[in-house]
Design a protein around this motif. Structure first.
Motif, mmCIF file in Angstrom:
data_model
loop_
_atom_site.group_PDB
_atom_site.id
_atom_site.type_symbol
_atom_site.label_atom_id
_atom_site.label_comp_id
_atom_site.label_asym_id
_atom_site.label_seq_id
_atom_site.Cartn_x
_atom_site.Cartn_y
_atom_site.Cartn_z
ATOM 1 N N ILE A 474 -5.977 -58.797 77.694
ATOM 2 C CA ILE A 474 -5.305 -59.551 78.751
ATOM 3 C C ILE A 474 -4.066 -60.236 78.190
ATOM 4 C CG2 ILE A 474 -5.555 -61.409 80.427
ATOM 5 C CD1 ILE A 474 -8.557 -60.792 80.493
ATOM 6 N N CYS A 475 -2.917 -59.896 78.766
ATOM 7 C CA CYS A 475 -1.642 -60.482 78.361
ATOM 8 C C CYS A 475 -1.180 -61.403 79.488
ATOM 9 C CB CYS A 475 -0.628 -59.376 78.115
ATOM 10 S SG CYS A 475 0.778 -59.889 77.145
ATOM 11 N N GLY A 476 -1.233 -62.700 79.223
ATOM 12 C CA GLY A 476 -0.883 -63.679 80.252
ATOM 13 C C GLY A 476 -2.110 -64.476 80.640
ATOM 14 N N THR A 477 -2.163 -65.745 80.223
ATOM 15 C CA THR A 477 -3.358 -66.562 80.465
ATOM 16 C C THR A 477 -2.998 -67.832 81.234
ATOM 17 O OG1 THR A 477 -3.086 -67.634 78.299
ATOM 18 C CG2 THR A 477 -4.516 -65.703 78.400
ATOM 19 N N SER A 553 -10.562 -48.705 76.848
ATOM 20 C CA SER A 553 -9.682 -49.869 76.725
ATOM 21 C C SER A 553 -8.765 -49.985 77.942
ATOM 22 C CB SER A 553 -8.836 -49.778 75.458
ATOM 23 O OG SER A 553 -9.625 -49.901 74.310
ATOM 24 N N ILE A 554 -8.546 -51.231 78.384
ATOM 25 C CA ILE A 554 -7.659 -51.503 79.513
ATOM 26 C C ILE A 554 -6.712 -52.643 79.128
ATOM 27 C CG2 ILE A 554 -7.494 -52.124 81.951
ATOM 28 C CD1 ILE A 554 -10.380 -51.209 82.310
ATOM 29 N N PHE A 555 -5.421 -52.403 79.276
ATOM 30 C CA PHE A 555 -4.402 -53.423 79.038
ATOM 31 C C PHE A 555 -4.039 -54.045 80.375
ATOM 32 C CE2 PHE A 555 0.109 -54.631 78.840
ATOM 33 C CZ PHE A 555 0.108 -55.489 77.747
ATOM 34 N N ILE A 556 -4.050 -55.376 80.451
ATOM 35 C CA ILE A 556 -3.828 -56.081 81.720
ATOM 36 C C ILE A 556 -2.634 -57.008 81.554
ATOM 37 C CG2 ILE A 556 -4.873 -57.588 83.450
ATOM 38 C CD1 ILE A 556 -7.593 -56.594 81.925
ATOM 39 N N ASP A 557 -1.584 -56.749 82.300
ATOM 40 C CA ASP A 557 -0.351 -57.535 82.234
ATOM 41 C C ASP A 557 -0.293 -58.488 83.418
ATOM 42 O OD1 ASP A 557 2.160 -58.576 81.979
ATOM 43 O OD2 ASP A 557 3.240 -56.667 82.164
ATOM 44 N N ALA A 562 9.911 -59.148 81.305
ATOM 45 C CA ALA A 562 10.577 -57.847 81.290
ATOM 46 C C ALA A 562 10.324 -57.116 79.989
ATOM 47 C CB ALA A 562 12.077 -58.044 81.491
ATOM 48 N N GLU A 563 9.829 -57.816 78.959
ATOM 49 C CA GLU A 563 9.601 -57.212 77.649
ATOM 50 C C GLU A 563 8.293 -56.439 77.600
ATOM 51 O OE1 GLU A 563 9.342 -58.543 72.917
ATOM 52 O OE2 GLU A 563 9.482 -60.072 74.499
ATOM 53 N N ILE A 564 7.258 -56.964 78.228
ATOM 54 C CA ILE A 564 5.927 -56.355 78.122
ATOM 55 C C ILE A 564 5.877 -54.928 78.668
ATOM 56 C CG2 ILE A 564 3.514 -56.561 78.868
ATOM 57 C CD1 ILE A 564 3.857 -59.601 78.614
ATOM 58 N N ILE A 578 -3.812 -49.085 82.162
ATOM 59 C CA ILE A 578 -2.994 -50.282 82.382
ATOM 60 C C ILE A 578 -3.204 -50.786 83.795
ATOM 61 C CG2 ILE A 578 -0.630 -51.155 82.611
ATOM 62 C CD1 ILE A 578 0.179 -49.391 80.307
ATOM 63 N N VAL A 579 -3.464 -52.083 83.906
ATOM 64 C CA VAL A 579 -3.503 -52.784 85.189
ATOM 65 C C VAL A 579 -2.404 -53.831 85.126
ATOM 66 C CG1 VAL A 579 -4.821 -54.328 86.662
ATOM 67 C CG2 VAL A 579 -5.952 -52.366 85.604
ATOM 68 N N ALA A 580 -1.417 -53.727 86.022
ATOM 69 C CA ALA A 580 -0.244 -54.603 85.952
ATOM 70 C C ALA A 580 -0.095 -55.418 87.217
ATOM 71 C CB ALA A 580 1.007 -53.781 85.699
ATOM 72 N N CYS A 581 -0.061 -56.732 87.037
ATOM 73 C CA CYS A 581 0.359 -57.626 88.112
ATOM 74 C C CYS A 581 1.886 -57.745 88.085
ATOM 75 C CB CYS A 581 -0.306 -58.989 87.906
ATOM 76 S SG CYS A 581 0.039 -60.185 89.187
ATOM 77 N N ASN A 582 2.434 -57.521 86.909
ATOM 78 C CA ASN A 582 3.877 -57.565 86.671
ATOM 79 C C ASN A 582 4.579 -56.450 87.457
ATOM 80 O OD1 ASN A 582 6.464 -57.511 85.525
ATOM 81 N ND2 ASN A 582 5.709 -57.946 83.470
ATOM 82 N N LYS A 583 5.627 -56.818 88.236
ATOM 83 C CA LYS A 583 6.306 -55.844 89.093
ATOM 84 C C LYS A 583 7.457 -55.116 88.395
ATOM 85 C CE LYS A 583 6.559 -59.155 92.350
ATOM 86 N NZ LYS A 583 5.326 -59.913 92.180
#
Length: 816
Positions: A474-477, A553-557, A562-564, A578-583
């Motif tokens: 999880i990236c972003g807490t 494995s799942i990467f969650i943004d 803009a870097e991730i 990948i699961v992205a909330c980031n647009k």
């Protein structure tokens, strides 16, 4: 009569030998037993080390010999009463004097032959078996020490001698007929050739000794006592979920042991298998444990009959050698020539595979044999290589063999598909495949760095029908991230019980710190994770995920960075979902968007971003379902900003516009910089994403954005922004009053029609579906070929940490 064999860890010290004594006592109370023992744990390796030191004229061998001597003397002191120790202490000293003399000779000559090496390593089993026999005699057992080396006859192929079975069996039968003691104890591993020179049966040869004796006398049972409770479904050092195998067929055990199952030395199976003698593997340190029974036929339960495989085995430090060339096609004798060359080089071939075109043959060997094998093959085919008919042998190293084994795999369709499918889904590249005609073994060669991951994937697929382990990074807490993490902790028990899924938070990162744990970060540690973490960077976080190489494995943004998204492609290429909330990624340049979508598809993984539009609402999922079912989106009309909807639902001119915006930010509906929402940029990104998912190759700069904020509001800091809102209050009041005069309300609307998209404020009348939209709700109105007269409407909360987190959570579950 039963044959009992005890390995090096079982006789490592006096404490362990007392456990062995109890086991022997119990078995000897009911049967006559022959006991075969290994050298004390580690002794054989140290004996070899002493010899090698001497061969290179390093006098460190003297220290090694002294350490081993003291180890054995101490064992005598601990096991034999003081009054009886003298003769046994002298016995030990005498043999270590002899050993030292041999090493001195090696030191002087500077040469270590295989024959001398066998002589040196024989001291380990010789001494351990004598000392243990002395202990049993002292305790009053009817015990006799047997020099098994004199009974087992071999050729003179030192270090891995071949047994003369007929003479050996005659010797053993005669000896045991002549000696009727209740307990007969002897050394394993060592034998003699026709000239009475000491030979050895290869590492693990003590098992082989015990098996040879069991076969010679048609023993009731052979027991191999070691430090584990039998064979396991996989190496427990590589998967914590490995399970004991209670019963297994000989052929299955043979396959597992051949490909690296460390409990059993492969040649030891053949003698007892040929005589249909049961073999049991038992744990010296847990003698009451059931262990593993190896037999010709087993009475399996209905549940056991349904098990496809019995175990997974692996072998490391493997190299692939490939011989190829057009000169091989249709030419008889190529394979014979290849294997004759390898035989002359004394190279053991572990695995063979050949393409049906006959253009190439690939073999797997131990890495230590690479040089010798390369020389042997290139020498055998020198003429063909010179004439360019065949290429010089190609070598790949750093590989492992992983084998799936089971009698029930025979004639069972779908086993290979299941095996290769689960590995492919986790980015395990298979270099070559081999399956014997018996169909009880499928072997693959993979990169050694993927071994642990592959074994865990296969073990989960074939042996752990209960729970699937999923590793989340999880990236972003922040606000949404912390809500998601809590939802995961709260819901995980339900997922385990009802969906057979266990979610492990294997990594956390924010802009400053990152923390990893392969077993998952427990809830009680989450509160202090930043203190436990290390300095973070996006690239380091992604590289660590890739290097850990964990299955599922799942990467969650959950950021707006803009870097991730720049690391998405590298992660997808490793089949990391990948699961992205980031647009940012889904609204980036169209070519980049398509690259990410194609990369996910090509690497058989998921790239989900449902929460890019409508938070937890099923908007993108609805579009995807419509498209998959053959429908076509003709137009979209939507209110896509929970922030803007909240603002215009709460602004009627009675209080300052800046106060309403500040309230929206305080309640968590806006980005940290509210201008991203109020400028319409966020809405433009959302309609762009929907149009792209609907199949239209739209770019961001093609969207018409009719803004309502004065240009001055877009300058400076966030604090400056709020000051400017106050200055332009009359502008916002006029926007509101103009709509009110028409009996309408303000909504910030996104629309897509005829391939074009537009966002901006609109006066909405009461009869519109957009009118009755309250709070932070979003709405999307779909018109399609099927929904042409009565549109399809998705409506609900479109902002808020809880609902956004729940939408991310749904994407996580969907991607498993």
């Amino acid at each position: 009569m039963k044959i009992l064999k005890f390995g090096g860890t079982s006789v490592a010290n006096s404490k362990n030998i007392l456990l062995v004594e109890n086991i022997i006592k119990k078995e000897a109370s009911q049967n006559k037993v022959v006991v075969i023992v290994s050298a004390l744990h580690g002794v054989t390796d140290h004996l070899i080390k002493a010899a090698e030191y001497a061969a290179v004229k390093d006098d460190s061998y003297l220290q090694v010999v002294k350490i081993l001597e003291e180890k054995h003397l101490q064992l005598v002191r601990e096991l034999i009463p003081v009054l009886e120790q003298s003769s046994w202490l002298s016995f030990v000293k005498k043999h270590f004097n002899d050993l030292e003399d041999i090493c001195n000779g090696i030191f002087i000559l500077g040469e270590l032959t295989s024959r001398t090496k066998d002589k040196i390593v024989s001291y380990g089993e010789f001494l351990s078996s004598n000392i243990i026999a002395a202990r049993l005699l002292h305790k009053g057992f009817d015990c006799l020490w047997m020099n098994a080396a004199e009974l087992i006859r071999t050729n003179s192929d030192f270090t891995h001698a071949k047994v003369d079975v007929d003479i050996t069996e005659q010797n053993i039968q005669k000896y045991l007929n002549d000696h009727q003691n209740q307990i007969i104890i002897g050394p394993g591993f060592i034998a003699q050739d026709d000239n009475n020179n000491i030979t050895t049966l290869g590492r693990g040869g003590s098992d082989y000794t015990a098996s040879i004796i069991a076969a010679a006398i048609h023993a009731e049972e052979l027991q191999i006592w070691t430090d584990v409770s039998g064979m396991m479904t996989a190496d427990p050092r590589l998967t914590s979920n490995a399970k004991p195998i209670s019963e297994i067929l000989y052929h299955e055990a043979m396959e597992l042991s051949h490909f690296g199952a460390k409990v059993l030395y492969p040649p030891s199976i053949q003698p007892v298998m040929s005589k249909n003698i049961d073999l049991k593997i038992k744990n010296t340190f847990d003698p009451d444990a059931k262990g593993t029974l190896i037999s010709h036929s087993l009475e399996k339960t209905e549940n056991e009959k349904n098990h496809i495989a019995v175990g997974i085995s692996n072998m490391s430090h493997i190299a692939l050698l490939t011989l190829e060339g057009s000169g091989m096609v249709g030419i008889p004798g190529i394979s014979a020539k290849l294997f004759q060359g390898l035989n002359h080089g004394n190279i053991n071939v572990i695995l063979i595979t050949q393409g049906s075109s006959e253009h190439s043959i690939t073999i797997a060997i131990h890495e230590k044999d690479i040089s010798a094998a390369e020389k042997a093959i290139n020498t055998s085919f020198a003429d063909d290589i010179n004439l360019k008919r065949i290429e010089p042998v190609k070598i790949e190293s750093g590989l492992s063999i992983v084998a799936l084994v089971g009698e029930n795999m025979k004639s069972r369709s779908g086993v290979s598909a299941k095996m290769f499918g689960c590995l492919g889904n986790n980015a395990i590249n298979i270099r070559t495949i081999a399956q014997g005609s018996s169909e009880r073994n499928i072997s693959i060669v993979i990169s050694e760095k993927d071994t642990r991951k592959a074994i865990n994937i296969l073990h989960e697929e074939f042996f752990e029908s209960e729970i699937k382990q999923v590793h989340l990074y999880i990236c972003g807490t922040g606000n949404v991230g912390s809500k998601l993490i809590q939802q995961i902790y709260d819901q995980n028990q339900y997922l385990q019980e009802n969906l057979l899924i266990n979610l492990r938070i294997a990594g956390l990162s924010n802009s400053r710190k990152m923390l990893f744990s392969d077993r998952g970060i427990p809830e009680e540690e989450y509160a202090n994770w930043i203190e436990l973490g290390q300095e973070a960077s996006v690239q380091d976080f992604a590289e660590e995920i890739i290097s850990r190489n964990l299955r599922n494995s799942i990467f969650i943004d959950i950021t707006a960075s803009a870097e991730i998204p720049r690391v998405y492609e590298a992660l997808l290429k490793r089949s990391i979902n990948i699961v992205a909330c980031n647009k940012i990624a889904a609204s980036s340049d169209f070519d980049n968007y398509k690259t990410l979508k194609n990369t996910a598809r090509n690497h058989n993984c998921k790239f989900y971003f449902e929460t890019n539009v409508g938070a937890g609402l099923p908007v993108i999922g609805t579009i995807n379902d419509l498209i998959k079912s053959g429908d076509k989106i003709t137009s979209l009309e939507a209110v896509l900003s929970g922030t803007l909807n909240f603002v215009f639902n709460n602004y009627d001119g009675s209080r300052m516009f800046s106060e309403v915006v500040a309230q929206a930010q305080k309640e968590g509906y806006t980005e940290p910089d509210p201008r991203l929402d109020l400028s319409g940029t966020d809405v433009a990104r959302k309609i762009l994403i929907l149009a792209r998912e609907a199949g239209y190759p739209l770019q961001f700069d093609e969207i018409e954005n009719v803004g309502f904020l004065p240009e001055a509001c877009m300058q400076g800091s966030v604090e400056d922004f709020y000051e400017k809102l106050t200055e332009y209050e009359d502008h916002f009041k006029k926007l509101c009053s103009d709509a009110q005069r028409e009996g309408k309300i303000l909504k910030y609307v996104a629309e897509f029609k005829e391939g074009k998209a537009k966002v901006g404020l609109r006066h909405v009348s009461p009869e519109s579906d957009l009118f009755h939209l309250y709070g932070k709700d979003n709405i999307v109105i779909f018109k399609t070929l099927r929904y042409s007269e009565q549109p399809l409407v998705v409506k609900g909360a479109g902002a808020g940490a809880e609902v956004t987190a729940s939408g991310i959570f749904a994407d996580i579950i969907r991607s498993i």
